[in-house]
Design an enzyme around this catalytic site. Sequence first.
Site, PDB file in Angstrom:
ATOM      1  N   ALA A  40       0.866  -1.191   0.000  1.00 18.92           N
ATOM      2  CA  ALA A  40       0.000   0.000   0.000  1.00 18.92           C
ATOM      3  C   ALA A  40       0.903   1.242   0.000  1.00 18.92           C
ATOM      4  CB  ALA A  40      -0.881  -0.010   1.244  1.00 18.92           C
ATOM      5  N   TRP A  41       0.285   2.434  -0.080  1.00 15.38           N
ATOM      6  CA  TRP A  41       1.095   3.643  -0.224  1.00 15.38           C
ATOM      7  C   TRP A  41       1.381   4.378   1.073  1.00 15.38           C
ATOM      8  CZ3 TRP A  41      -2.414   6.790   1.801  1.00 15.38           C
ATOM      9  CH2 TRP A  41      -3.756   6.677   1.433  1.00 15.38           C
ATOM     10  N   ASN A  42       0.886   3.893   2.185  1.00 11.00           N
ATOM     11  CA  ASN A  42       1.039   4.721   3.395  1.00 11.00           C
ATOM     12  C   ASN A  42       2.388   4.533   4.108  1.00 11.00           C
ATOM     13  OD1 ASN A  42       0.246   2.151   4.122  1.00 11.00           O
ATOM     14  ND2 ASN A  42      -0.976   2.834   5.861  1.00 11.00           N
ATOM     15  N   PRO A  46       5.537  -2.386  -5.246  1.00 12.22           N
ATOM     16  CA  PRO A  46       5.034  -1.307  -4.388  1.00 12.22           C
ATOM     17  C   PRO A  46       3.758  -0.718  -4.977  1.00 12.22           C
ATOM     18  CG  PRO A  46       7.031  -0.604  -5.573  1.00 12.22           C
ATOM     19  CD  PRO A  46       6.740  -2.015  -6.018  1.00 12.22           C
ATOM     20  N   SER A  86      -6.371  -2.438   0.735  1.00 13.29           N
ATOM     21  CA  SER A  86      -7.740  -2.241   1.204  1.00 13.29           C
ATOM     22  C   SER A  86      -8.518  -3.560   1.184  1.00 13.29           C
ATOM     23  CB  SER A  86      -8.431  -1.224   0.299  1.00 13.29           C
ATOM     24  OG  SER A  86      -8.465  -1.741  -1.018  1.00 13.29           O
ATOM     25  N   VAL A  87      -9.651  -3.573   1.839  1.00 13.03           N
ATOM     26  CA  VAL A  87     -10.476  -4.785   1.875  1.00 13.03           C
ATOM     27  C   VAL A  87     -10.965  -5.184   0.472  1.00 13.03           C
ATOM     28  CG1 VAL A  87     -12.612  -5.802   2.767  1.00 13.03           C
ATOM     29  CG2 VAL A  87     -11.108  -4.506   4.294  1.00 13.03           C
ATOM     30  N   GLU A 139      -3.093  -8.147   4.829  1.00 16.07           N
ATOM     31  CA  GLU A 139      -3.089  -7.059   5.824  1.00 16.07           C
ATOM     32  C   GLU A 139      -3.983  -5.961   5.267  1.00 16.07           C
ATOM     33  OE1 GLU A 139      -1.821  -6.967   8.707  1.00 16.07           O
ATOM     34  OE2 GLU A 139      -0.259  -8.479   8.758  1.00 16.07           O
ATOM     35  N   CYS A 149      -3.642   2.061   8.734  1.00 22.24           N
ATOM     36  CA  CYS A 149      -4.685   1.036   8.730  1.00 22.24           C
ATOM     37  C   CYS A 149      -5.274   0.791  10.110  1.00 22.24           C
ATOM     38  CB  CYS A 149      -4.105  -0.253   8.188  1.00 22.24           C
ATOM     39  SG  CYS A 149      -2.592  -0.743   9.042  1.00 22.24           S
ATOM     40  N   GLU A 183     -13.932   3.139   6.259  1.00 26.27           N
ATOM     41  CA  GLU A 183     -12.550   3.578   6.455  1.00 26.27           C
ATOM     42  C   GLU A 183     -12.321   4.840   5.613  1.00 26.27           C
ATOM     43  OE1 GLU A 183      -9.289   1.309   4.648  1.00 26.27           O
ATOM     44  OE2 GLU A 183      -8.269   1.370   6.571  1.00 26.27           O
ATOM     45  N   LYS A 215     -11.622 -10.956  11.011  1.00 25.17           N
ATOM     46  CA  LYS A 215     -12.788 -10.608  10.177  1.00 25.17           C
ATOM     47  C   LYS A 215     -12.308 -10.066   8.821  1.00 25.17           C
ATOM     48  CE  LYS A 215     -16.012  -8.578  12.957  1.00 25.17           C
ATOM     49  NZ  LYS A 215     -16.370  -7.701  14.101  1.00 25.17           N
ATOM     50  N   GLY A 220      -8.371  -9.103   7.566  1.00 26.93           N
ATOM     51  CA  GLY A 220      -7.292  -9.895   7.008  1.00 26.93           C
ATOM     52  C   GLY A 220      -7.081 -11.255   7.625  1.00 26.93           C
ATOM     53  N   GLU A 267       1.983 -10.546  10.458  1.00 27.57           N
ATOM     54  CA  GLU A 267       3.351 -10.137  10.180  1.00 27.57           C
ATOM     55  C   GLU A 267       4.035  -9.899  11.514  1.00 27.57           C
ATOM     56  OE1 GLU A 267       2.745  -6.816   7.265  1.00 27.57           O
ATOM     57  OE2 GLU A 267       3.476  -8.299   5.832  1.00 27.57           O
TER      58      GLU A 267
HETATM   59  P1  NAD Z   1      -5.235  -0.637  -2.473  1.00 30.65           P
HETATM   60  O1  NAD Z   1      -6.028  -1.816  -2.040  1.00 30.65           O
HETATM   61  O2  NAD Z   1      -5.843   0.310  -3.415  1.00 30.65           O
HETATM   62  O3  NAD Z   1      -3.868  -1.124  -3.161  1.00 30.65           O
HETATM   63  C1  NAD Z   1      -2.953  -1.933  -2.471  1.00 30.65           C
HETATM   64  C2  NAD Z   1      -2.017  -2.595  -3.472  1.00 30.65           C
HETATM   65  O4  NAD Z   1      -2.722  -3.593  -4.213  1.00 30.65           O
HETATM   66  C3  NAD Z   1      -1.424  -1.648  -4.508  1.00 30.65           C
HETATM   67  O5  NAD Z   1      -0.072  -1.977  -4.711  1.00 30.65           O
HETATM   68  C4  NAD Z   1      -2.247  -1.947  -5.749  1.00 30.65           C
HETATM   69  O6  NAD Z   1      -1.581  -1.671  -6.951  1.00 30.65           O
HETATM   70  C5  NAD Z   1      -2.491  -3.429  -5.598  1.00 30.65           C
HETATM   71  N1  NAD Z   1      -3.645  -3.980  -6.301  1.00 30.65           N
HETATM   72  C6  NAD Z   1      -4.812  -3.363  -6.594  1.00 30.65           C
HETATM   73  N2  NAD Z   1      -5.639  -4.227  -7.211  1.00 30.65           N
HETATM   74  C7  NAD Z   1      -4.990  -5.415  -7.304  1.00 30.65           C
HETATM   75  C8  NAD Z   1      -5.328  -6.695  -7.832  1.00 30.65           C
HETATM   76  N3  NAD Z   1      -6.507  -6.933  -8.380  1.00 30.65           N
HETATM   77  N4  NAD Z   1      -4.410  -7.680  -7.737  1.00 30.65           N
HETATM   78  C9  NAD Z   1      -3.214  -7.471  -7.165  1.00 30.65           C
HETATM   79  N5  NAD Z   1      -2.845  -6.277  -6.648  1.00 30.65           N
HETATM   80  C10 NAD Z   1      -3.722  -5.258  -6.718  1.00 30.65           C
HETATM   81  O7  NAD Z   1      -4.764   0.053  -1.133  1.00 30.65           O
HETATM   82  P2  NAD Z   1      -4.051   1.472  -0.956  1.00 30.65           P
HETATM   83  O8  NAD Z   1      -5.061   2.516  -1.278  1.00 30.65           O
HETATM   84  O9  NAD Z   1      -2.754   1.461  -1.644  1.00 30.65           O
HETATM   85  O10 NAD Z   1      -3.740   1.481   0.604  1.00 30.65           O
HETATM   86  C11 NAD Z   1      -4.644   1.837   1.582  1.00 30.65           C
HETATM   87  C12 NAD Z   1      -5.303   0.620   2.190  1.00 30.65           C
HETATM   88  O11 NAD Z   1      -4.317  -0.251   2.716  1.00 30.65           O
HETATM   89  C13 NAD Z   1      -6.190   0.972   3.362  1.00 30.65           C
HETATM   90  O12 NAD Z   1      -7.383   0.248   3.280  1.00 30.65           O
HETATM   91  C14 NAD Z   1      -5.383   0.539   4.568  1.00 30.65           C
HETATM   92  O13 NAD Z   1      -6.146   0.239   5.698  1.00 30.65           O
HETATM   93  C15 NAD Z   1      -4.663  -0.645   4.041  1.00 30.65           C
HETATM   94  N6  NAD Z   1      -3.453  -0.919   4.843  1.00 30.65           N
HETATM   95  C16 NAD Z   1      -3.430  -2.019   5.669  1.00 30.65           C
HETATM   96  C17 NAD Z   1      -2.323  -2.279   6.471  1.00 30.65           C
HETATM   97  C18 NAD Z   1      -2.268  -3.481   7.386  1.00 30.65           C
HETATM   98  O14 NAD Z   1      -1.178  -3.870   7.778  1.00 30.65           O
HETATM   99  N7  NAD Z   1      -3.381  -4.088   7.749  1.00 30.65           N
HETATM  100  C19 NAD Z   1      -1.224  -1.420   6.418  1.00 30.65           C
HETATM  101  C20 NAD Z   1      -1.278  -0.314   5.571  1.00 30.65           C
HETATM  102  C21 NAD Z   1      -2.402  -0.089   4.781  1.00 30.65           C
END
Ligand code: NAD
Length: 483
Positions: free
Chosen positions: A150-152, A176, A228-229, A249, A283, A380, A450, A453, A457
């Site tokens: 994810a990007w955060n 990434p 994301s979910v 995650e 997250c 969220e 739930k 995830g 990790e």
């Molecule tokens: P996102 O779901 O839009 O993208 C995450 C990653 O998945 C990106 O690299 C994206 O290119 C890739 N992706 C998208 N569609 C895909 C597919 N069909 N197959 C394979 N890869 C695919 O999430 P985001 O906007 O980058 O990040 C924010 C989200 O991440 C929030 O929901 C946040 O809660 C979550 N997050 C969770 C954790 C954790 O440890 N639980 C940590 C950080 C962020």
Amino acid sequence: MRAQPQASHFVAGAWAEDRAGAAFESVHSATGEVIARLHEATPAILDRALDAARAAQPAWAALAPVERGRILRRAADLMRARNRELSVLETLDTGKPLQETLVADAASGADALEYFAGYAPTVTGQTIPLGGDMAYTLREPLGVCAGIGAWNYPIQIAAWKAAPALAFGNAVVFKPSEVTPLSALALAEILAEAGLPAGLFNVVQGGGAVGSALVGDARVNKVSLTGSVPTGRKVYAQAAEGIKAATMELGGKSPLIIFDDADLENAVGAAMLGNFYSSGQICSNGTRVFVQRGLRDAFLGRLAERAATITLGAPLDEATQMGPLVSAAQAERVLGYITQGRAEGARLVCGGARVGETGAFVAPTVFADVTDEMVIAREEIFGPVMAVLDFDTEEEVIARANATEYGLSAGVFTRDLARAHRVVARLEAGTCWINAYNLTPVEMPFGGVKASGVGRENGHAALEHYTRIKSVYLGLGDVDAPY
Ligand code: NAD
């Protein structure tokens, strides 16, 4: 401001480029400036990365664990030595203030490398007496692990996946987020410099389509996604299609429960950290802050006072405490939720608007009188928007805290520790904090329940997700065949 890497990808121990891949840009969201131009991975780049990973993994797995650990430990030292440089890069790419990236991003990646470097040589199997015969187990690596970020927390996510995977003898192909593509490349360079053999940590760029191509490839044995979910549902389903191990995650809408005997300053501080750090793009944030009615007014008063002192501004200025959101699009999304919160009747305590003419800045925002049905209490937001909800009893707040599809984290503030443990035992969350919030040391397993995830990790728990068990039955007598 430029942060152009030598090439878009890092494959088989070297920079790699294929200009046939769709071009995309990385933008510094405080100013809108383009800081790097890259190309998405083509099938040819993916092929090379996956072949390199497959080819390199068996010899890596055959090394003594202490030798693998030594390389990762060296990488941790290099990361720490270059912390400032890596932090500036992360700040340019994410917009997060340097004040944060200096202590939270590469530093936590280095911790993961150091931790798993030390853990690898301690991993053993079991011997199982069978009354005559016996059995033993071996812990084996899974093979090639695909990591998707994810990007955060870009470099932290890359390191949290790479460290256990590599320590236990796997190879990694990491993609990434297309929004923050840069720091994973810096990690790849550091690992190579530390002595990691070519092909064991590859970085390929691109969006969902590249991620999906990785997940679906037969050369990939395990998939670990941070995202994301909705993305998690797709990636988990695709991994299941290939019967692959998966760690997901995902997102959350976590409750932070503040009882009226809590230390007010600590509770306010934790609520702010759990909603405004990284401009709320975390997250595990405690975005539903349940405050017991007796403390409600004092809590909101002190919160408004302290929120007003937050220094918002240029992320590279070390005095800045809060930067912009990661992108203009994310700022628009967050502002949309703020509009919705107002329309639903939540009371705006502070913030609630964009800040400045340019850049993706949104003021730290607090809504009070939020009810469970409001969209801002259910979805969220991933921005600096705190929803404060009132409650009366312990029983009531536990039920309301759990009434969500998510289950990433939760927090409890109270001076009554018996109550704290009682409440935590009933909260549906992968990580709970008592009188603290959002601390995620590498020693502690992290992950969701739930819809937030599967898998964990960090900590000893990561072993389960980057190795498999082989059972070996040892016949010590004659074979007893009935024919
Ligand atoms: P996102 O779901 O839009 O993208 C995450 C990653 O998945 C990106 O690299 C994206 O290119 C890739 N992706 C998208 N569609 C895909 C597919 N069909 N197959 C394979 N890869 C695919 O999430 P985001 O906007 O980058 O990040 C924010 C989200 O991440 C929030 O929901 C946040 O809660 C979550 N997050 C969770 C954790 C954790 O440890 N639980 C940590 C950080 C962020």
